[in-house]
Design a protein around this motif. Structure first.
Motif, PDB file in Angstrom:
ATOM      1  N   THR A   3      69.753  37.460  98.567  1.00 21.87           N
ATOM      2  CA  THR A   3      68.712  37.750  97.576  1.00 21.87           C
ATOM      3  C   THR A   3      67.390  37.975  98.302  1.00 21.87           C
ATOM      4  O   THR A   3      66.973  37.132  99.107  1.00 21.87           O
ATOM      5  CB  THR A   3      68.561  36.588  96.577  1.00 21.87           C
ATOM      6  OG1 THR A   3      69.825  36.351  95.949  1.00 21.87           O
ATOM      7  CG2 THR A   3      67.523  36.930  95.513  1.00 21.87           C
ATOM      8  N   TYR A   5      63.230  38.667  98.204  1.00 21.22           N
ATOM      9  CA  TYR A   5      62.048  38.444  97.382  1.00 21.22           C
ATOM     10  C   TYR A   5      60.848  39.162  97.996  1.00 21.22           C
ATOM     11  O   TYR A   5      60.697  39.220  99.210  1.00 21.22           O
ATOM     12  CB  TYR A   5      61.738  36.942  97.281  1.00 21.22           C
ATOM     13  CG  TYR A   5      62.826  36.131  96.611  1.00 21.22           C
ATOM     14  CD1 TYR A   5      62.852  35.966  95.234  1.00 21.22           C
ATOM     15  CD2 TYR A   5      63.824  35.527  97.361  1.00 21.22           C
ATOM     16  CE1 TYR A   5      63.843  35.218  94.615  1.00 21.22           C
ATOM     17  CE2 TYR A   5      64.824  34.779  96.761  1.00 21.22           C
ATOM     18  CZ  TYR A   5      64.826  34.629  95.385  1.00 21.22           C
ATOM     19  OH  TYR A   5      65.815  33.887  94.776  1.00 21.22           O
ATOM     20  N   GLU A   6      60.005  39.705  97.161  1.00 21.58           N
ATOM     21  CA  GLU A   6      58.796  40.369  97.612  1.00 21.58           C
ATOM     22  C   GLU A   6      57.595  39.448  97.380  1.00 21.58           C
ATOM     23  O   GLU A   6      57.511  38.788  96.344  1.00 21.58           O
ATOM     24  CB  GLU A   6      58.586  41.688  96.858  1.00 21.58           C
ATOM     25  CG  GLU A   6      59.669  42.733  97.125  1.00 21.58           C
ATOM     26  CD  GLU A   6      59.640  43.244  98.554  1.00 21.58           C
ATOM     27  OE1 GLU A   6      58.547  43.231  99.161  1.00 21.58           O
ATOM     28  OE2 GLU A   6      60.711  43.626  99.060  1.00 21.58           O
TER      29      GLU A   6
END
Length: 433
Positions: A3, A5-6
């Motif tokens: 996964t 994430y930004e």
């Protein structure tokens, strides 16, 4: 599954380094990689009238949270933070600017993932500062920091695994007279792993195993003791308590609170200087170790609740000591003079000799730091354990080969051990899946 994430708020690398501590501003966090540096910078800030909050790894969780709360409180005079990379793990902090006191850690250039993790604490989304800045204390380090921050994070190619009890028990069955330390050495020599794994934590286990090597213990108890979350290297107090606990377990007598408090020299005393602070940190660690063992041997360590209450008291004493950081730092005197006095007392030399050695050490440290800051060629990750005699530049025979020559192990025994180790690894990986 991976996964991604930004980051939801901007993070910029400053155009210049800090240069002087006089340039420190509210909501700044100076990141250090040693207690010596933390206390030295904190002392200089105190002398400038700036009261810093302090966070580092050896502090109990409660003390870390108390220091974090002081820093986050806009009405508290502690509006500057001096900390180690411990701030990158589990603490919400209103940091606007992260300042690296150095771009090397333990003599090596900071890896990009670590630098980004630490720098990312500045201006986190949802905190008081919607946007962060990262820089260095020394202007000369800024270009290196920019290179580190621009470098992409390399994918994880292998993860570490440690010998399980079942694996050690298998080796013990085939080598009933071998010590636990020897079993660990042979395990590393025999064990080969795939490209996805490598053996880890064995050295820490060996340190603990060596300390209790002459104490008669059941293999399960010995293995558990050697996996305790306690660091006894360079800590005579923690080592002594650890050995006494092992001897008590060997005798079959329970480790009651009365017995345990006697060997740890309870009650704990308030902090008056940095030496007292270090002793309380060690006390907290051995109390924590008792609680860890009490979960595994509740009948032999029956007073977990009493020890847990004692641990809370120690946490409170440490927190109160940190509240009076200015008094603790005042006891240091000048940073160099304090180090000279400590070195002189420890070695029994004159202050002049200690001063000369200290200056030589500082010059050597500066030279090593400058050398380490130069980019190093990329090294391939070791994913295969080989016999010591096959390593470049080493002609000595391994412990495994010596055992084979002496007839303690045959080639068939080695192959059997390898097969059993592989079988237990496959079994454990399937169970985890």
């Amino acid at each position: 599954q991976v996964t991604k994430y930004e980051r939801k708020s901007p993070l910029d690398v400053a155009d210049r380094g800090l240069g002087s501590l006089a340039e420190v501003q509210p909501a700044d966090c100076i990141v250090c990689f040693s207690k010596k540096t933390i206390f030295g910078i904190s002392q200089k800030l105190e002398m400038m009238g700036i009261k810093p909050a302090v966070i580092y790894g050896d502090l109990p969780p409660g003390t870390k949270m108390a220091q974090a709360d002081k820093f986050n409180d806009p009405n508290d005079p502690c509006n500057v933070l001096v900390a180690t990379d411990a701030i990158g793990m589990g603490l919400n902090l209103n940091i606007r600017r992260v300042i690296f006191a150095a771009v090397t850690r333990q003599g090596k250039l900071l890896p990009s993932y670590a630098a980004k993790q630490i720098a990312g604490r500045a201006g986190r989304y949802g905190t008081a500062h919607e946007g962060g800045v990262v820089t260095t204390q020394r202007p000369a380090d800024l270009s290196l920091l920019k290179q580190i921050m621009d470098k992409p994070i390399e994918p994880i190619e292998a993860v570490g695994i440690a010998p399980t009890f079942d694996q050690i028990e298998t080796f013990s069955f085939h080598l009933p007279t071998a010590s636990f330390v020897r079993l660990l050495d042979i395990f590393v020599s025999v064990c080969s792993v795939s490209d996805h794994f490598f053996i880890c934590t064995v050295e820490q286990m060996k340190t603990l195993a060596t300390a209790i090597d002459n104490i008669e213990l059941a293999l399960k108890i010995r293995y558990t003791l050697c996996t305790c979350p306690i660091d006894i290297s360079d800590n005579k107090y923690a080592e002594t308590v650890f050995i006494k606990m092992a001897r008590r377990l060997s005798s079959g007598n329970p480790l009651t609170a009365d017995w345990f408090f006697d060997i740890v020299r309870w009650p704990a005393q308030p902090v008056k200087n940095l030496g007292d602070l270090a002793r309380l940190e060690s006390l907290y660690e051995v109390l924590d170790n008792y609680l860890w063992l009490s979960l595994r041997f509740p009948d032999m360590l029956p007073d977990g609740e009493i020890v847990m209450e004692a641990r809370k008291q120690v946490d409170k004493l440490i927190s109160e000591g940190m509240e009076n950081m200015s008094k603790l730092l005042a006891g240091m005197g000048n940073g160099k003079e304090g180090s000279i006095r400590k070195t002189s007392e420890r070695k029994g030399r004159s202050a002049r000799d200690a001063a000369e050695q200290l200056e030589e050490e500082e010059e050597q440290e500066d030279e090593e730091e400058e050398e380490e800051e130069k980019p190093k060629p990329k090294q391939k990750l070791k994913t295969q354990i080989v016999l010591p005699s096959k390593r470049k530049g080493m002609g000595r025979k391994s412990k495994l080969e010596n055992l084979m020559e002496r007839g303690v192990l045959s080639k068939e025994d080695v192959e059997t051990l390898k097969k059993e180790v592989r079988a237990t690894m496959v079994k454990e990986m399937k169970e985890k899946e």
